[in-house]
Every structure is written in C-alpha cells, then in structure tokens.
Write an enzyme that holds these catalytic residues in place. Sequence first.
Site, PDB file in Angstrom:
ATOM      1  N   SER A 294       0.828  -1.217   0.000  1.00 47.55           N
ATOM      2  CA  SER A 294       0.000   0.000   0.000  1.00 47.55           C
ATOM      3  C   SER A 294       0.853   1.254   0.000  1.00 47.55           C
ATOM      4  CB  SER A 294      -0.867   0.052   1.260  1.00 47.55           C
ATOM      5  OG  SER A 294      -1.820  -0.963   1.239  1.00 47.55           O
TER       6      SER A 294
ATOM      7  N   TYR B  52      -8.562 -10.570   2.618  1.00 49.92           N
ATOM      8  CA  TYR B  52      -9.818  -9.870   2.942  1.00 49.92           C
ATOM      9  C   TYR B  52     -10.602  -9.436   1.703  1.00 49.92           C
ATOM     10  CZ  TYR B  52      -7.043  -5.583   2.293  1.00 49.92           C
ATOM     11  OH  TYR B  52      -6.232  -4.615   1.776  1.00 49.92           O
ATOM     12  N   GLU B  53      -9.950  -9.463   0.532  1.00 53.30           N
ATOM     13  CA  GLU B  53     -10.670  -9.121  -0.696  1.00 53.30           C
ATOM     14  C   GLU B  53     -11.573 -10.268  -1.138  1.00 53.30           C
ATOM     15  OE1 GLU B  53      -8.190  -6.836  -3.770  1.00 53.30           O
ATOM     16  OE2 GLU B  53      -6.679  -7.751  -2.493  1.00 53.30           O
TER      17      GLU B  53
ATOM     18  N   MET C 248      -1.934  -6.803   7.224  1.00 52.34           N
ATOM     19  CA  MET C 248      -2.958  -7.700   6.664  1.00 52.34           C
ATOM     20  C   MET C 248      -2.456  -8.465   5.430  1.00 52.34           C
ATOM     21  SD  MET C 248      -6.121  -5.021   6.801  1.00 52.34           S
ATOM     22  CE  MET C 248      -6.378  -3.949   8.236  1.00 52.34           C
ATOM     23  N   SER C 249      -1.141  -8.638   5.306  1.00 51.12           N
ATOM     24  CA  SER C 249      -0.618  -9.297   4.088  1.00 51.12           C
ATOM     25  C   SER C 249       0.656 -10.054   4.418  1.00 51.12           C
ATOM     26  CB  SER C 249      -0.326  -8.219   3.023  1.00 51.12           C
ATOM     27  OG  SER C 249       0.743  -7.399   3.436  1.00 51.12           O
TER      28      SER C 249
ATOM     29  N   HIS D 135      -5.109  -9.657  -1.385  1.00 47.46           N
ATOM     30  CA  HIS D 135      -5.301  -9.827   0.051  1.00 47.46           C
ATOM     31  C   HIS D 135      -6.417 -10.822   0.325  1.00 47.46           C
ATOM     32  CE1 HIS D 135      -3.584  -5.805  -0.518  1.00 47.46           C
ATOM     33  NE2 HIS D 135      -2.953  -6.025   0.626  1.00 47.46           N
TER      34      HIS D 135
ATOM     35  N   HIS E  78      -7.600   4.373   6.142  1.00 43.65           N
ATOM     36  CA  HIS E  78      -6.784   3.934   5.000  1.00 43.65           C
ATOM     37  C   HIS E  78      -6.062   5.133   4.384  1.00 43.65           C
ATOM     38  CE1 HIS E  78      -5.471   1.292   1.820  1.00 43.65           C
ATOM     39  NE2 HIS E  78      -5.948   2.104   0.902  1.00 43.65           N
TER      40      HIS E  78
ATOM     41  N   HIS F 296      -3.307   0.118  -5.022  1.00 42.66           N
ATOM     42  CA  HIS F 296      -2.671  -1.077  -5.595  1.00 42.66           C
ATOM     43  C   HIS F 296      -3.032  -1.098  -7.070  1.00 42.66           C
ATOM     44  CE1 HIS F 296      -1.478  -3.515  -1.966  1.00 42.66           C
ATOM     45  NE2 HIS F 296      -2.127  -2.503  -1.425  1.00 42.66           N
TER      46      HIS F 296
ATOM     47  N   ALA G 290       2.474  -2.183   4.514  1.00 41.53           N
ATOM     48  CA  ALA G 290       2.117  -1.115   5.446  1.00 41.53           C
ATOM     49  C   ALA G 290       1.698  -1.784   6.750  1.00 41.53           C
ATOM     50  CB  ALA G 290       0.956  -0.321   4.872  1.00 41.53           C
TER      51      ALA G 290
ATOM     52  N   ASN H 217       1.219   3.998  10.811  1.00 41.13           N
ATOM     53  CA  ASN H 217       0.436   4.543  11.935  1.00 41.13           C
ATOM     54  C   ASN H 217       0.789   3.752  13.180  1.00 41.13           C
ATOM     55  OD1 ASN H 217      -1.275   2.446  10.248  1.00 41.13           O
ATOM     56  ND2 ASN H 217      -1.946   2.263  12.372  1.00 41.13           N
TER      57      ASN H 217
HETATM   58  N1  HPA Z   1      -3.376  -2.664  11.362  1.00 38.75           N
HETATM   59  C1  HPA Z   1      -3.407  -3.586  10.376  1.00 38.75           C
HETATM   60  N2  HPA Z   1      -2.919  -3.351   9.160  1.00 38.75           N
HETATM   61  C2  HPA Z   1      -2.372  -2.145   8.930  1.00 38.75           C
HETATM   62  C3  HPA Z   1      -2.319  -1.143   9.913  1.00 38.75           C
HETATM   63  C4  HPA Z   1      -2.842  -1.420  11.204  1.00 38.75           C
HETATM   64  O1  HPA Z   1      -2.833  -0.588  12.126  1.00 38.75           O
HETATM   65  N3  HPA Z   1      -1.725  -0.068   9.340  1.00 38.75           N
HETATM   66  C5  HPA Z   1      -1.416  -0.419   8.075  1.00 38.75           C
HETATM   67  N4  HPA Z   1      -1.808  -1.669   7.809  1.00 38.75           N
END
Ligand code: HPA
Length: 269
Positions: free
Chosen positions: A27, A82-83, A208-209, A80, A244, A58, A110, A232
Amino acid sequence: MSNYQKAAAFLQEKIDGAYDTCVVLGSGYGNLIDKLPNKLTISYSEIPGFPVSTVPGHRGEMVFAEMNGKNVIFMSGRFHFYEGYSMSEVTFYVRVLKLLGVSNLILTNATGGINPDFRAGDLVVISDHIKLGLQSPLFGPNDETFGPRFHDMSCAYSMELREHCKTAFQKVGVPYKTGVYVMTGGPQFETPAEIRAFGILGADMVGMSTVPEVIVANHCGMNVLGISLITNLAAGISKAPLSHEEVMEEGRKATELFWKVLSELMYLI
Ligand code: HPA
C-alpha cells in the site's frame, strides 16, 4: 500444464533476459516504479490465472525493469485475503515467479506499530512473523514439484538478505530497525485489546498481508526479505481513529527513503 506454468510461459514469451529478484510493492508504494526507465508493464488482468487487485493504491501491474543495472520484477499491487481471494489465489504469483527463475523475493507492506519505539514513517525489516489462526496457503494436497509437505520456517526471512539490507540502510543513513510482524485477516483494523494481546505474544507490528507469500516462498526455497513501513501507531497506542487515507499518506512520504535503500540493495544482491 498447470496454471502456474501457463502464467509463467505467457510472461516468459514477453521478456528478455533473466530476473532473479522481485520486489512486491505494498500500500502506498505503487508510484515508485514510475521513476524507472525502459520498463515493460503487464497488467495482472492480461496474465492467465492471475487474480485482479481491488484495493485503492494497488495498481495491479507486473513491471519488468532495470534498477542500478540489475533486472528486477516489480509487483505493483498484491492480493489480500480480505478481498475474498483464497489463500492459494493470494499466493499464486509467488509460484509463477519461482518458475520464472526468481530466487529473491522482497516484500513490502504497510503496518501499524505496536512496539513503543516505532514511529509513523519508520522502515522496519521483518525478522520473523506470527500467523495466528488464519488458514495456511499450503492447505490441501501438496504440490511436490514446489516443495515438501512439511517445510521448515525457522529462518523464514533470509539472514543474508537482512545483512545486505542493514548495509543498505546504513549507506542511506536510515536507522536500522527490525521487528516481528503479526498478520490479521482484516479488513477491519484491530481493537486496542487485540493490539495489547499481540504485543504480549511478541509482535512489533501488525498488517494484513505478506505472511501467506512468505510461507509459499519458503516452501519452494526462495530467499525472502520483508520491509514494513509503519504507517500509523496501532489501535490504542494511537489516540486517533485509524484510516486507509492515513496509511496511504505515510506511504507516499516514506517512499523516497525506501527507494534509496532499495537502490543500494540492488548493488549488494
Ligand atoms: N493494522 C493492520 N494493518 C495495517 C495497519 C494497522 O494498524 N496499518 C497499516 N496496515
């Protein structure tokens, strides 16, 4: 012919030369490849068997390029769980890369920072991961042509590539940080209680990847390097709600630094 072989044959016909290294851009990293000259871009939708990426940021392209004199494949956009893709769809491209002759897989992502020493904008090299209860991408009959039924994961992230990466960080003047990555299925961000639990389990950052690809790459004997961008602070550590857009914005800011590290790395591998 398997679907992996069909995709690899399709790509092989379009490219010249050998590629032993692939960089997967997570990302916010997508625009980096625009800087590279003389590239061949192939959209995922053209490649037989490839799923199509649906996440904003993406792009869904495979780019064959040269970076500091080295042939490198860039995956701009990944798939992903989750997609709605199965774990084997998420990791389909890894086996295609293996068939193309790729031995070094560099994965970027990310993440939310759990380790209190991390700040948004930090680049952190993954030392190890925690998969939690998600299904393995190797669930189901084993394909012996890629690897054994039970494979070792005790050094899933190549020590040698990590050493080279450390040198590259030092050359560029970026503090070298390492951490354990925990993968959640997403797409929702975590609760503060989950983040506290992950910290107790030994995780430094959450995303998440990446983990499915690392498992499949290890299974077929590839060398893996993972670089996380802390976009973050994870839920509860940050007082602000997560979005996001925030993830994308930090991605844009850190890309310059990441690009310099990657350029240095290309001299070393
Ligand atoms: N959690 C999960 N996935 C992420 C985060 C997060 O805080 N930031 C970027 N991808």
